[in-house]
Design a protein around this motif. Structure first.
Motif, PDB file in Angstrom:
ATOM      1  N   LEU A   1       0.829  -1.213   0.000  1.00  0.00           N
ATOM      2  CA  LEU A   1       0.000   0.000   0.000  1.00  0.00           C
ATOM      3  C   LEU A   1       0.866   1.268   0.000  1.00  0.00           C
ATOM      4  CD1 LEU A   1      -2.796  -1.707   1.992  1.00  0.00           C
ATOM      5  CD2 LEU A   1      -2.635  -1.283  -0.442  1.00  0.00           C
ATOM      6  N   HIS A   2       1.237   1.633  -1.215  1.00  0.00           N
ATOM      7  CA  HIS A   2       2.354   2.543  -1.481  1.00  0.00           C
ATOM      8  C   HIS A   2       2.076   4.035  -1.323  1.00  0.00           C
ATOM      9  CE1 HIS A   2       1.211   2.314  -6.095  1.00  0.00           C
ATOM     10  NE2 HIS A   2       0.196   2.657  -5.335  1.00  0.00           N
ATOM     11  N   HIS A   3       0.802   4.453  -1.128  1.00  0.00           N
ATOM     12  CA  HIS A   3       0.521   5.903  -1.050  1.00  0.00           C
ATOM     13  C   HIS A   3       0.556   6.481   0.359  1.00  0.00           C
ATOM     14  CE1 HIS A   3      -0.560   5.897  -5.245  1.00  0.00           C
ATOM     15  NE2 HIS A   3      -1.643   5.154  -5.078  1.00  0.00           N
TER      16      HIS A   3
ATOM     17  N   ILE B   1       5.029  -1.844 -10.094  1.00  0.00           N
ATOM     18  CA  ILE B   1       4.328  -1.949 -11.380  1.00  0.00           C
ATOM     19  C   ILE B   1       2.820  -1.705 -11.261  1.00  0.00           C
ATOM     20  CG2 ILE B   1       6.089  -3.418 -12.445  1.00  0.00           C
ATOM     21  CD1 ILE B   1       4.197  -5.828 -12.050  1.00  0.00           C
ATOM     22  N   ASP B   2       2.384  -1.212 -10.111  1.00  0.00           N
ATOM     23  CA  ASP B   2       1.005  -0.713  -9.964  1.00  0.00           C
ATOM     24  C   ASP B   2       0.820   0.422 -10.982  1.00  0.00           C
ATOM     25  OD1 ASP B   2      -1.104  -0.504  -7.266  1.00  0.00           O
ATOM     26  OD2 ASP B   2      -1.067   1.213  -8.640  1.00  0.00           O
ATOM     27  N   VAL B   3      -0.393   0.592 -11.498  1.00  0.00           N
ATOM     28  CA  VAL B   3      -0.633   1.642 -12.503  1.00  0.00           C
ATOM     29  C   VAL B   3      -0.477   3.042 -11.911  1.00  0.00           C
ATOM     30  CG1 VAL B   3      -3.145   1.917 -12.252  1.00  0.00           C
ATOM     31  CG2 VAL B   3      -2.098   2.200 -14.512  1.00  0.00           C
ATOM     32  N   HIS B   4      -0.502   3.135 -10.580  1.00  0.00           N
ATOM     33  CA  HIS B   4      -0.328   4.437  -9.922  1.00  0.00           C
ATOM     34  C   HIS B   4       1.129   4.650  -9.473  1.00  0.00           C
ATOM     35  CE1 HIS B   4      -4.701   3.523  -9.330  1.00  0.00           C
ATOM     36  NE2 HIS B   4      -4.816   4.805  -9.659  1.00  0.00           N
ATOM     37  N   HIS B   5       1.535   5.902  -9.372  1.00  0.00           N
ATOM     38  CA  HIS B   5       2.880   6.244  -8.905  1.00  0.00           C
ATOM     39  C   HIS B   5       3.050   5.850  -7.436  1.00  0.00           C
ATOM     40  CE1 HIS B   5       5.792   9.590  -7.472  1.00  0.00           C
ATOM     41  NE2 HIS B   5       6.490   8.573  -7.910  1.00  0.00           N
TER      42      HIS B   5
ATOM     43  N   ALA C   1      -2.132  -4.954  -9.454  1.00  0.00           N
ATOM     44  CA  ALA C   1      -2.731  -5.594 -10.622  1.00  0.00           C
ATOM     45  C   ALA C   1      -3.668  -4.651 -11.373  1.00  0.00           C
ATOM     46  CB  ALA C   1      -3.466  -6.868 -10.200  1.00  0.00           C
ATOM     47  N   ASP C   2      -3.670  -3.372 -10.991  1.00  0.00           N
ATOM     48  CA  ASP C   2      -4.465  -2.391 -11.728  1.00  0.00           C
ATOM     49  C   ASP C   2      -3.764  -1.933 -13.007  1.00  0.00           C
ATOM     50  OD1 ASP C   2      -2.516  -1.057 -10.300  1.00  0.00           O
ATOM     51  OD2 ASP C   2      -3.907   0.269  -9.227  1.00  0.00           O
ATOM     52  N   SER C   3      -2.559  -2.449 -13.252  1.00  0.00           N
ATOM     53  CA  SER C   3      -1.888  -2.181 -14.533  1.00  0.00           C
ATOM     54  C   SER C   3      -2.367  -3.158 -15.617  1.00  0.00           C
ATOM     55  CB  SER C   3      -0.366  -2.244 -14.354  1.00  0.00           C
ATOM     56  OG  SER C   3       0.022  -3.328 -13.544  1.00  0.00           O
TER      57      SER C   3
ATOM     58  N   GLY D   1      -1.035  -4.732  -3.915  1.00  0.00           N
ATOM     59  CA  GLY D   1      -1.225  -3.296  -4.155  1.00  0.00           C
ATOM     60  C   GLY D   1      -2.608  -3.105  -4.744  1.00  0.00           C
ATOM     61  N   GLY D   2      -2.700  -2.256  -5.775  1.00  0.00           N
ATOM     62  CA  GLY D   2      -3.985  -2.015  -6.416  1.00  0.00           C
ATOM     63  C   GLY D   2      -4.450  -3.227  -7.216  1.00  0.00           C
ATOM     64  N   GLY D   3      -5.636  -3.064  -7.824  1.00  0.00           N
ATOM     65  CA  GLY D   3      -6.230  -4.155  -8.595  1.00  0.00           C
ATOM     66  C   GLY D   3      -7.720  -4.139  -8.330  1.00  0.00           C
ATOM     67  N   TYR D   4      -8.512  -3.695  -9.320  1.00  0.00           N
ATOM     68  CA  TYR D   4      -9.915  -3.358  -9.068  1.00  0.00           C
ATOM     69  C   TYR D   4     -10.910  -4.136  -9.912  1.00  0.00           C
ATOM     70  CZ  TYR D   4      -7.177  -0.067  -6.572  1.00  0.00           C
ATOM     71  OH  TYR D   4      -6.238   0.452  -5.730  1.00  0.00           O
ATOM     72  N   THR D   5     -10.422  -5.049 -10.733  1.00  0.00           N
ATOM     73  CA  THR D   5     -11.298  -6.011 -11.397  1.00  0.00           C
ATOM     74  C   THR D   5     -10.917  -7.341 -10.767  1.00  0.00           C
ATOM     75  OG1 THR D   5     -11.434  -4.639 -13.376  1.00  0.00           O
ATOM     76  CG2 THR D   5     -11.994  -6.992 -13.637  1.00  0.00           C
TER      77      THR D   5
END
Ligand code: ZL4
Ligand code: CA
Ligand code: ZN
Length: 410
Positions: free
Chosen positions: A163-165, A199-203, A296-298, A333-337
């Motif tokens: 959780l990088h933010h 490699i999350d789609v977010h910075h 995985a949101d990338s 990390g992210g990943g929303y589907t």
């Protein structure tokens, strides 16, 4: 018997506590902890638990979390719930953390201290069981880290982390405790140089910010980045341009790398960027350990993402990093589907244990005791590598990427 084997020559551990699955950020909030249920069930359905050690994670302690975060923030997080939020907000010690007023579009939600809120539109809502959730995902990542520090694992996996933010005294973008920063601080006790790849789609702004003044951590984030959109906003969090290279005038300058990417990047283009830039970074920096955030949101088809990459290429990033043979921490990390998150992270668990090519193409779907949300036609087309409908027009052109790689050569 099903072709799944233990890895030869290296040890993998998997760190998780199923309690994190029961949490809800809110009805339509994109962050769904039950994507971790799907991931776990897929891992178990393929029998991957026999190829690695599985560890039940315990919650991190407040003292551990304070290694990075402000003690007032940690205290707040350990006490907060929808029931206690209002009363906590009035306590004197937290007043200095309440923003005076905020800019649109943030004014739609009423913010308490630390960018937390009980409004339904908040990125970082206060929800039931939140403290439990936060300290457990952090505990899982720190236990994974400890396995590497004690050489008990060569690769340690913590899919509930990454959780990088999160900042020192502020939640941001669905992240409350920065388990990555805490992990890297621990790794620095043993390893002189740690490379963080995201490699999350977010910075990965929270991790970059934490280490921007020092050279013992190199941060390298690949992310969507572009000009202001029609609504006057940048893709979240809006940082991470090519010129952002660590804090100027400090010894940390040049030890942050950012790869800003237009929407629609495909597998071939991503592979080119990732492999050329990551290998240059490793050759130059010579890290002694690597932390890889695998948001995985990338993936193509993600609810929030804007890339068109497939699970195969996402996994090839993991394989490329694993091939370096350094102690490796693999994070979520992210990943929303959700169905694609589970596919990707299960596939990457298999790659970590050298079983990448052993998973049958058909998900053994009947073996999966799946929650309500995973039934029905909309979820699961029965393929591990679905053919994505490209959902973002490819405005990512090769020449732009080539220029970027040239500029990042130093
Ligand atoms: C939602 O539907 O860009 C939150 C957030 C809640 C419930 C219903 C409320 C409707 C999308 C996002 C109003 C929602 C308004 N609900 C949300 C500037 C923003 C302020 C908040 O993968 N609004 C903020 C954060 C990003 C912004 C991305 C990625 C994390 C990670 C690591 C974090 N925030 C605009 C948006 C919804 C919501 C629907 C949402 N929030 C999409 N993108 C954001 O890197 C884990
Ligand atoms: Ca990233
Ligand atoms: Zn993300």
């Amino acid at each position: 018997s099903n072709g799944i084997t233990r890895p030869k020559g290296h040890k993998v551990s998997f760190h998780y506590n199923s309690q994190v699955e029961d949490m809800h950020f809110g009805k339509t909030h994109p962050m769904k902890p039950w994507r971790l249920t799907l991931t776990k069930h897929l891992v178990l359905a393929y029998g991957l638990q026999h190829t690695m050690e599985t560890h039940l994670a315990l919650p991190a302690t407040s003292a551990q979390v304070q290694a990075f975060h402000d003690p007032d923030y940690v205290q707040f997080l350990s006490e907060v719930s929808p029931q206690t939020f209002k009363a906590l907000c009035t306590q004197p010690r937290y007043q200095k953390f309440i923003p005076a007023k905020h800019d649109p579009p943030y004014d739609a939600v009423e913010l308490g201290p630390f960018n937390l809120s009980t409004s339904p539109g908040a990125d970082c809502p206060v929800f039931d069981g939140m403290s439990t959730y936060l300290f457990l995902y952090t505990g899982a990542t720190l236990a994974a880290t400890n396995q590497l520090l004690t050489s008990q694992s060569d690769i340690a996996i913590s899919w509930s982390g990454g959780l990088h933010h999160a900042h020192k005294a502020e939640a941001s973008g669905f992240c409350y405790i920065n388990d990555i920063v805490l992990s890297i601080l621990d790794l620095l006790h043993l390893f002189p140089r740690v490379l963080y790849i995201d490699i999350d789609v977010h910075h990965g702004d929270g991790v970059e910010e934490a280490f921007q003044r020092q050279p013992r951590v190199m941060t390298l984030s690949y992310h969507r980045y572009g000009p202001y959109d029609e609504t006057g906003h940048r893709f979240f969090p809006g940082t991470g341009s090519l010129d952002d290279n660590g804090l100027k005038g400090t010894v940390g300058e040049h030890f942050a790398l950012n790869v800003p990417i237009p929407s629609g990047i495909d597998d071939r283009q991503y592979k080119y960027l990732f492999e050329s830039i990551t290998s240059r970074a490793i050759d130059a920096y010579k890290p002694k350990a690597i932390v890889l955030q695998c948001g995985a949101d990338s993936l193509g088809g993600d609810r929030l993402g804007q890339f068109n990459i497939n699970i195969k290429q996402h996994g090839e990033c993991v394989s490329f990093v694993k091939k370096q043979g350094l102690p490796l921490l693999i994070l979520g990390g992210g990943g929303y589907t959700a169905r694609n998150v589970a596919r990707a992270w299960c596939h990457e668990t298999a790659l970590a244990t050298d079983n990448g090519s052993n998973l049958p193409d058909k998900i053994p779907i009947d073996l999966i005791p799946r929650p309500q949300a995973f039934t029905g036609r909309a979820h699961g087309d029965g393929q591990l590598f679905p053919k994505f409908q490209r959902d973002h027009k490819n405005d990512c052109v090769d020449s732009e990427l080539e220029m970027m790689v040239k500029r990042l050569e130093w």
